[in-house]
Design an enzyme around this catalytic site. Sequence first.
Site, PDB file in Angstrom:
ATOM      1  N   GLU A  17      34.365  26.515  51.594  1.00 47.36           N
ATOM      2  CA  GLU A  17      34.591  27.790  50.897  1.00 47.36           C
ATOM      3  C   GLU A  17      34.403  28.935  51.890  1.00 47.36           C
ATOM      4  O   GLU A  17      33.422  28.970  52.630  1.00 47.36           O
ATOM      5  CB  GLU A  17      33.574  27.897  49.748  1.00 47.36           C
ATOM      6  N   ARG A 107      34.126  33.671  35.554  1.00 46.36           N
ATOM      7  CA  ARG A 107      33.957  34.927  34.811  1.00 46.36           C
ATOM      8  C   ARG A 107      33.719  36.077  35.777  1.00 46.36           C
ATOM      9  O   ARG A 107      34.240  37.168  35.609  1.00 46.36           O
ATOM     10  CB  ARG A 107      32.755  34.815  33.865  1.00 46.36           C
TER      11      ARG A 107
END
Length: 289
Positions: A17, A107
């Site tokens: 990542e 979210r």
Amino acid sequence: MKIIDILKTHDKGVSFEFYPPKTENGMNSLIATVRELKAYKPLYVSMTYGAAGSTQEKTKEATYMLIREKEFVVMPHLTCIGANVDSIKKLLNEYKQNNIENIMALRGDPPQVPSGTAGFDFKSQALCYAKDLVSFIKENGGFCIGAAVYPEGHIETKTLDEDIEYTKQKIDSGANFAVTQMFFDNSHFYNFLERAGKKGINIPVLPGIFPLTDIDKLKKFCTVARTTVPKKIEEEMSRFRGKPQDMEKCGIDFTIKQCRDLISHGYRRLHFFTFNKSEMIKAILNAIF
Ligand code: FAD
């Protein structure tokens, strides 16, 4: 290629990542990191998205850079807090046109985090929770969807039962695989998988590995993430205050032990938070594989 199809055929491997750099120098340094890490043949690579979409353009730019590097399956992250559905739809269409088949659906946090979420009206959002974004992406185009899960429970949940209930809803909305929040005591991960299994969650879950380098920064980070720093790690790393290189070596040794324990328990696919640096990741991977 869809990540879920890669995970079906690979029971071993790593994923990396990265975060989108803000400057040209940062981008050049990321490109160098990415090229160094190519040798480890990652299952996929992902690019984070800034709070409330603050790095949308930078995320896209860095995602397209990863695609230009050719050898990667690439997954941009996307958050729904502060976004409207038209802008998300537009972005998904753009990603589709660029042959991106995977999205990490989150979210995100309101701008006042890390000071807390009190007073933020989540219900006023077009898409309130990650599960709503997952459903929206599912309806808008054939993507493989990743979701975040929390071995020690998300910071806003009161109990682990509540946490796993909401996690289940998110997976049922259409998430194909999950990546965990960082954890440093593997028993949290093993217990999470047990809770998840009992709840009928059976998608692949990749453990998120956070290389330990600086105990003071880590403790600040962990308070807002609800991750426990084991006493032994805190004590051992603290002995090297004022000697950053020694502290990093001590931390990386703990990370290597953590990875070895996961592998010995059969979890041979590891997701690394790289912080856009290759050296510590190489040190860990050279030790464990
Ligand atoms: P949700 O799954 O929506 O959960 C948020 C909270 O709402 C939880 O407490 C959950 O239990 C609760 N909840 C869910 N459903 C309901 C419901 N129906 N009723 C009441 N409560 C409910 N952030 C970024 O900004 N950009 C990134 O790129 C990014 N990448 C990440 C990658 C990983 C691997 C992880 C673990 C986190 C990442 N984050 C990122 C952080 C993430 O955005 C925050 O942790 C955020 O607070 C929660 O996101 P979520 O997708 O897990 O949300």
